[in-house]
Motif scaffolding. Structure first.
Motif, PDB file in Angstrom:
ATOM      1  N   THR A  97       0.773  -1.350   0.248  1.00 20.33           N
ATOM      2  CA  THR A  97      -0.117   0.012  -0.117  1.00 20.33           C
ATOM      3  C   THR A  97       0.797   1.261   0.024  1.00 20.33           C
ATOM      4  N   GLY A  98       0.036   2.449  -0.223  1.00 21.12           N
ATOM      5  CA  GLY A  98       0.800   3.598  -0.154  1.00 21.12           C
ATOM      6  C   GLY A  98      -0.223   4.747  -0.029  1.00 21.12           C
ATOM      7  N   PRO A  99       0.140   5.972   0.453  1.00 16.57           N
ATOM      8  CA  PRO A  99      -0.726   7.071   0.795  1.00 16.57           C
ATOM      9  C   PRO A  99      -1.217   7.662  -0.447  1.00 16.57           C
ATOM     10  N   ALA A 100      -2.439   8.139  -0.546  1.00 12.94           N
ATOM     11  CA  ALA A 100      -3.002   9.171  -1.409  1.00 12.94           C
ATOM     12  C   ALA A 100      -2.232  10.474  -1.258  1.00 12.94           C
ATOM     13  N   ILE A 101      -2.201  10.795   0.238  1.00 12.80           N
ATOM     14  CA  ILE A 101      -1.444  12.141   0.462  1.00 12.80           C
ATOM     15  C   ILE A 101      -0.507  11.528   1.496  1.00 12.80           C
ATOM     16  N   ARG A 102       0.918  11.832   1.571  1.00 15.67           N
ATOM     17  CA  ARG A 102       1.705  11.516   2.471  1.00 15.67           C
ATOM     18  C   ARG A 102       1.542  12.605   3.787  1.00 15.67           C
ATOM     19  N   HIS A 103       1.015  11.768   4.815  1.00 11.89           N
ATOM     20  CA  HIS A 103       0.874  12.675   6.108  1.00 11.89           C
ATOM     21  C   HIS A 103       1.043  11.594   7.048  1.00 11.89           C
ATOM     22  N   THR A 104       2.024  11.586   7.798  1.00 14.49           N
ATOM     23  CA  THR A 104       2.640  10.543   8.618  1.00 14.49           C
ATOM     24  C   THR A 104       1.453  10.399   9.686  1.00 14.49           C
ATOM     25  N   ALA A 105       1.191  11.424  10.375  1.00 10.68           N
ATOM     26  CA  ALA A 105       0.124  11.246  11.773  1.00 10.68           C
ATOM     27  C   ALA A 105      -1.108  10.701  11.232  1.00 10.68           C
ATOM     28  N   SER A 106      -1.883  11.291   9.782  1.00  8.39           N
ATOM     29  CA  SER A 106      -3.036  10.935   9.347  1.00  8.39           C
ATOM     30  C   SER A 106      -2.840   9.575   8.726  1.00  8.39           C
ATOM     31  N   ASN A 107      -1.761   9.243   8.049  1.00  8.87           N
ATOM     32  CA  ASN A 107      -1.644   7.926   7.733  1.00  8.87           C
ATOM     33  C   ASN A 107      -1.695   6.656   8.785  1.00  8.87           C
ATOM     34  N   VAL A 108      -1.085   6.980   9.994  1.00  9.19           N
ATOM     35  CA  VAL A 108      -0.997   5.981  11.075  1.00  9.19           C
ATOM     36  C   VAL A 108      -2.443   5.953  11.592  1.00  9.19           C
ATOM     37  N   ILE A 109      -3.012   7.199  11.786  1.00  6.90           N
ATOM     38  CA  ILE A 109      -4.416   7.144  12.557  1.00  6.90           C
ATOM     39  C   ILE A 109      -5.537   6.354  11.532  1.00  6.90           C
ATOM     40  N   GLY A 110      -5.168   6.516  10.179  1.00 10.08           N
ATOM     41  CA  GLY A 110      -6.245   6.014   9.360  1.00 10.08           C
ATOM     42  C   GLY A 110      -5.982   4.296   9.430  1.00 10.08           C
ATOM     43  N   GLU A 111      -4.845   3.746   9.385  1.00  5.43           N
ATOM     44  CA  GLU A 111      -4.642   2.399   9.500  1.00  5.43           C
ATOM     45  C   GLU A 111      -5.102   2.001  10.634  1.00  5.43           C
ATOM     46  N   ALA A 112      -4.778   2.587  11.755  1.00  8.00           N
ATOM     47  CA  ALA A 112      -5.395   2.281  13.146  1.00  8.00           C
ATOM     48  C   ALA A 112      -6.691   2.334  13.329  1.00  8.00           C
ATOM     49  N   ILE A 113      -7.503   3.115  12.585  1.00  8.86           N
ATOM     50  CA  ILE A 113      -8.953   3.272  12.770  1.00  8.86           C
ATOM     51  C   ILE A 113      -9.361   2.049  12.263  1.00  8.86           C
ATOM     52  N   GLY A 114      -9.065   1.814  10.926  1.00  7.21           N
ATOM     53  CA  GLY A 114      -9.507   0.800  10.058  1.00  7.21           C
ATOM     54  C   GLY A 114      -9.441  -0.590  10.678  1.00  7.21           C
ATOM     55  N   THR A 115      -8.185  -0.728  11.201  1.00  7.09           N
ATOM     56  CA  THR A 115      -7.907  -2.031  11.927  1.00  7.09           C
ATOM     57  C   THR A 115      -8.752  -2.512  13.209  1.00  7.09           C
ATOM     58  N   ALA A 116      -8.781  -1.242  13.941  1.00  5.07           N
ATOM     59  CA  ALA A 116      -9.780  -1.265  15.143  1.00  5.07           C
ATOM     60  C   ALA A 116     -11.214  -1.682  14.899  1.00  5.07           C
ATOM     61  N   ILE A 117     -11.869  -1.183  13.808  1.00  4.46           N
ATOM     62  CA  ILE A 117     -12.936  -1.657  13.221  1.00  4.46           C
ATOM     63  C   ILE A 117     -13.151  -2.991  12.893  1.00  4.46           C
ATOM     64  N   LEU A 118     -11.997  -3.593  12.298  1.00  5.85           N
ATOM     65  CA  LEU A 118     -12.123  -5.117  11.861  1.00  5.85           C
ATOM     66  C   LEU A 118     -11.839  -5.821  13.406  1.00  5.85           C
ATOM     67  N   ILE A 119     -11.164  -5.350  14.435  1.00  6.89           N
ATOM     68  CA  ILE A 119     -11.032  -6.241  15.377  1.00  6.89           C
ATOM     69  C   ILE A 119     -12.328  -6.201  16.029  1.00  6.89           C
ATOM     70  N   ILE A 120     -12.665  -5.053  16.336  1.00  3.24           N
ATOM     71  CA  ILE A 120     -14.003  -4.935  17.092  1.00  3.24           C
ATOM     72  C   ILE A 120     -15.135  -5.921  16.355  1.00  3.24           C
ATOM     73  N   VAL A 121     -15.298  -5.855  15.164  1.00  4.66           N
ATOM     74  CA  VAL A 121     -16.275  -6.861  14.585  1.00  4.66           C
ATOM     75  C   VAL A 121     -15.827  -8.392  14.650  1.00  4.66           C
ATOM     76  N   VAL A 122     -14.536  -8.610  14.649  1.00  4.52           N
ATOM     77  CA  VAL A 122     -14.180 -10.040  14.743  1.00  4.52           C
ATOM     78  C   VAL A 122     -14.406 -10.395  16.321  1.00  4.52           C
ATOM     79  N   MET A 123     -14.364  -9.609  17.214  1.00  3.82           N
ATOM     80  CA  MET A 123     -14.580 -10.115  18.747  1.00  3.82           C
ATOM     81  C   MET A 123     -16.157 -10.057  19.224  1.00  3.82           C
ATOM     82  N   ALA A 124     -16.838  -9.264  18.237  1.00  2.00           N
ATOM     83  CA  ALA A 124     -18.226  -9.063  18.514  1.00  2.00           C
ATOM     84  C   ALA A 124     -19.045 -10.601  17.852  1.00  2.00           C
ATOM     85  N   MET A 125     -18.346 -11.142  16.819  1.00  5.90           N
ATOM     86  CA  MET A 125     -18.969 -12.228  16.553  1.00  5.90           C
ATOM     87  C   MET A 125     -19.509 -13.273  17.423  1.00  5.90           C
ATOM     88  N   GLY A 126     -18.679 -13.538  18.362  1.00 11.91           N
ATOM     89  CA  GLY A 126     -19.090 -14.605  19.297  1.00 11.91           C
ATOM     90  C   GLY A 126     -20.280 -14.179  20.216  1.00 11.91           C
TER      91      GLY A 126
END
Length: 237
Positions: free
Chosen positions: A123-152
């Motif tokens: 992957t690569g960023p559409a706009i290279r902005h370190t803080a925003s890019n890290v936060i974006g990856e973190a938010i997306g993965t947080a949503i993923l893990i919450i859904v995975v844990m909610a399945m039980g």
């Protein structure tokens, strides 16, 4: 041992089909060329679903170091299992990258832009902005893990879990993926990036190692924080 094999084969399928749909979309002279972002996100969602179905019978089918680390952080997986899982995931992702390269072999020569070629691996960023890019990856993965844990707690009918995981990956891609390409998985990004650097790919350029830490650190942070917050919320019920 079977769980380790499951992580390897599942991640192999995930990356083969996921990066395969990107390659089919952006490389020159393919029959699937220029079909767009919706096709890529749909292809990745289906890749996740198929990979989890294929490997789920052998183990938890994390297929993602961020998920593995988050599960260990909340006590759902022994820390002693983490290195083996991650090694298997990385191995599967790297091997899949070789197969993608071989499958599309004549199309690398027809594609002259090094950035386009790198996009079929990592992957690569559409706009290279370190803080925003890290936060974006973190938010997306947080949503993923919450859904995975909610399945039980949601008591899903047996066999629906992989479809739900595929749905959330597609949703994250459509809604949040336009900023960084939504790696949300360190193995999915780092493994292919390593192979991009190693393989004799025609017209390739730099592997963008200056950005490479973001799709590793961001997803891990997001997954751990998401898992901890979800467990805290459950404790209040």
């Amino acid at each position: 041992m079977v769980e380790i094999y499951g992580e390897a084969i599942g991640t192999f399928i995930l990356v083969l089909l996921g990066n395969g749909v990107v390659a089919g979309n952006v490389l020159n002279k393919t029959k699937g060329g220029n079909t767009g972002w919706i096709m890529i996100t749909l292809g990745w969602g289906l890749a996740v679903t198929i990979a989890v179905y294929a490997s789920g019978i052998m183990g938890p089918a994390h297929l993602n170091p961020a998920v593995t680390i988050a599960m260990a952080a909340v006590g759902a997986l022994p820390w002693s299992s983490v290195p083996g899982y991650i090694l298997a995931q990385m191995t599967g992702a790297m091997l899949a990258s070789v197969f993608v390269w071989a499958h599309y072999y004549p199309h690398w020569e027809e594609t002259k832009d090094p950035g386009t070629i790198l996009a079929t691996f990592s992957t690569g960023p559409a706009i290279r902005h370190t803080a925003s890019n890290v936060i974006g990856e973190a938010i997306g993965t947080a949503i993923l893990i919450i859904v995975v844990m909610a399945m039980g707690p949601n008591n899903l009918t047996s066999g629906l879990g992989p479809m739900v995981v595929g749905f959330v990956v597609t949703s994250v891609g459509l809604s949040l993926g336009g900023t960084t390409g939504y790696a949300i998985n360190p193995a999915r990004d780092l493994g292919p990036r390593i192979m991009h650097a190693i393989l004799p790919i025609a017209n390739k350029g730099d592997s963008d190692w200056g950005y490479a830490w973001i799709p590793v650190v961001g997803p891990i942070l997001g997954a751990v924080v998401g898992a901890l917050l979800y467990n805290m919320a459950l404790a209040l019920i």
